[in-house]
Design a protein around this motif. Structure first.
Motif, PDB file in Angstrom:
ATOM      1  N   SER A  46       0.701  -0.951   0.000  1.00 48.35           N
ATOM      2  CA  SER A  46       0.043  -0.378   0.323  1.00 48.35           C
ATOM      3  C   SER A  46       1.003   0.941  -0.009  1.00 48.35           C
ATOM      4  N   ILE A  47       0.315   2.168  -0.599  1.00 48.20           N
ATOM      5  CA  ILE A  47       1.478   3.718  -0.532  1.00 48.20           C
ATOM      6  C   ILE A  47       0.223   4.939  -0.580  1.00 48.20           C
ATOM      7  N   GLU A  48       0.472   5.363   0.056  1.00 49.12           N
ATOM      8  CA  GLU A  48      -0.427   5.904   0.370  1.00 49.12           C
ATOM      9  C   GLU A  48      -0.232   7.942   0.447  1.00 49.12           C
ATOM     10  N   ILE A  49      -0.555   8.874  -0.501  1.00 49.45           N
ATOM     11  CA  ILE A  49      -0.184   9.500  -0.643  1.00 49.45           C
ATOM     12  C   ILE A  49      -1.008  10.917   0.155  1.00 49.45           C
ATOM     13  N   ARG A  50      -0.062  11.714   0.375  1.00 52.31           N
ATOM     14  CA  ARG A  50      -0.928  12.949   1.728  1.00 52.31           C
ATOM     15  C   ARG A  50      -0.868  14.569   0.996  1.00 52.31           C
ATOM     16  N   LEU A  51      -1.427  14.821   0.224  1.00 53.84           N
ATOM     17  CA  LEU A  51      -1.257  16.361   0.070  1.00 53.84           C
ATOM     18  C   LEU A  51      -1.921  16.847   1.303  1.00 53.84           C
ATOM     19  N   VAL A  52      -0.799  17.527   1.898  1.00 60.22           N
ATOM     20  CA  VAL A  52      -1.049  17.809   3.359  1.00 60.22           C
ATOM     21  C   VAL A  52       0.058  18.893   3.876  1.00 60.22           C
ATOM     22  N   ASN A  53      -0.484  20.445   4.556  1.00 59.94           N
ATOM     23  CA  ASN A  53       0.814  21.142   4.893  1.00 59.94           C
ATOM     24  C   ASN A  53       0.522  21.220   6.644  1.00 59.94           C
ATOM     25  N   PHE A  54       1.943  20.921   6.626  1.00 58.36           N
ATOM     26  CA  PHE A  54       1.949  20.962   8.425  1.00 58.36           C
ATOM     27  C   PHE A  54       1.816  21.698   9.695  1.00 58.36           C
ATOM     28  N   ASP A  55       2.408  23.202   8.736  1.00 61.37           N
ATOM     29  CA  ASP A  55       1.927  24.470   9.100  1.00 61.37           C
ATOM     30  C   ASP A  55       0.049  24.873   9.289  1.00 61.37           C
ATOM     31  N   THR A  56      -0.690  24.072   8.632  1.00 59.28           N
ATOM     32  CA  THR A  56      -2.697  24.751   8.463  1.00 59.28           C
ATOM     33  C   THR A  56      -2.919  23.732   8.838  1.00 59.28           C
ATOM     34  N   ASP A  57      -2.731  22.677   8.074  1.00 64.34           N
ATOM     35  CA  ASP A  57      -3.684  21.481   7.854  1.00 64.34           C
ATOM     36  C   ASP A  57      -3.980  20.741   9.212  1.00 64.34           C
TER      37      ASP A  57
END
Ligand code: SAM
Length: 218
Positions: free
Chosen positions: A95-106
């Motif tokens: 399994s490959i999980e790709i997460r678009l996330v901004n650690f400062d705001t999300d």
């Protein structure tokens, strides 16, 4: 983002490619020796890279630890596209999980206590609030799991500037960036891990401007 002295514009495709091209130089034998001296070699089923960039470390660590799941997290969709290609082509994963996330705001949408091995490479100096960010990582790591931070550290401006100039950055710009890119010492990073909940924290200096720090979740 041109005037952000802690981080580059990681949506720029040339910079994305440069990150991939310089991977083996940045993750050299001294880094791997240090990492393996600070961590155990037991299989780690779920591995996650917070600020994975082109995903090459995630490929190597997933293969090394016989992981079945790799989670790639980054705020740059350009980085994540390259990471996905690398993970699909080079790693043996279920399994490959790709997460678009901004650690400062999300909010990071991952189940609590689900990661065996979490990592951030050349990233911690870029987040707005390192303590808050590492506390979130601590919540996501399993009991008995590990978090490793690899980053630039303070202490030798001259060596840092020399290395940056070798990579094509002007001396003036490298000097401006030093307090931002090398804003933590190795001891600071260890202390951030400790105050964010990690136990048995250790840090080891690799050379004049790089260090690895490790914490366990108990
Ligand atoms: C210097 S690059 C390092 C990439 C990779 N870890 C490596 O060493 O090859 C830093 C990465 O962290 C990501 N990053 C920085 N700040 C972030 C944030 N606040 N949220 C999510 N990703 C972030 C950037 O997009 C970039 O891909």
């Amino acid at each position: 983002m041109a005037d952000h002295l802690a981080k580059d514009n990681w949506t720029d495709i040339e910079r994305v490619q440069r990150m991939a091209k310089t991977y083996t130089m940045r993750y050299d034998s001294v880094f791997w020796e240090t990492l393996f001296s600070l961590t155990n070699s037991e299989p780690k089923h779920v591995v996650a890279d917070f600020g994975c960039g082109p995903g090459l470390f995630l490929v190597d660590i997933a293969n090394r630890f016989n992981a079945h799941t790799a989670i790639a997290l980054d705020e740059s969709s350009q980085m994540l596209a390259v990471a996905e290609t690398n993970l699909k082509g080079l790693a043996k994963l279920k399994s490959i999980e790709i997460r678009l996330v901004n650690f400062d705001t999300d909010k990071i949408d991952i189940e609590s206590s689900s990661i065996d091995f979490a990592f951030s490479g050349f990233m911690l100096h870029e987040v707005a609030n390192p303590r808050k960010f590492v506390s979130v990582v601590h919540r996501l790591v399993k009991l008995g799991g590990t978090y490793v931070v690899y980053d630039y550290v303070s202490g030798n401006e001259e060596k840092f500037v020399k290395a940056m100039v070798k990579n094509g950055i002007s001396e003036e710009h490298a000097r401006k960036r030093y307090p931002h890119m090398c804003k933590h010492s190795a001891a600071d990073i260890k202390e951030i891990l400790e105050t964010s909940g990690f136990s048995n924290c250790q840090s080891q200096i690799i050379d004049e401007f790089r260090a690895v720090a490790v914490g366990l979740k108990r």
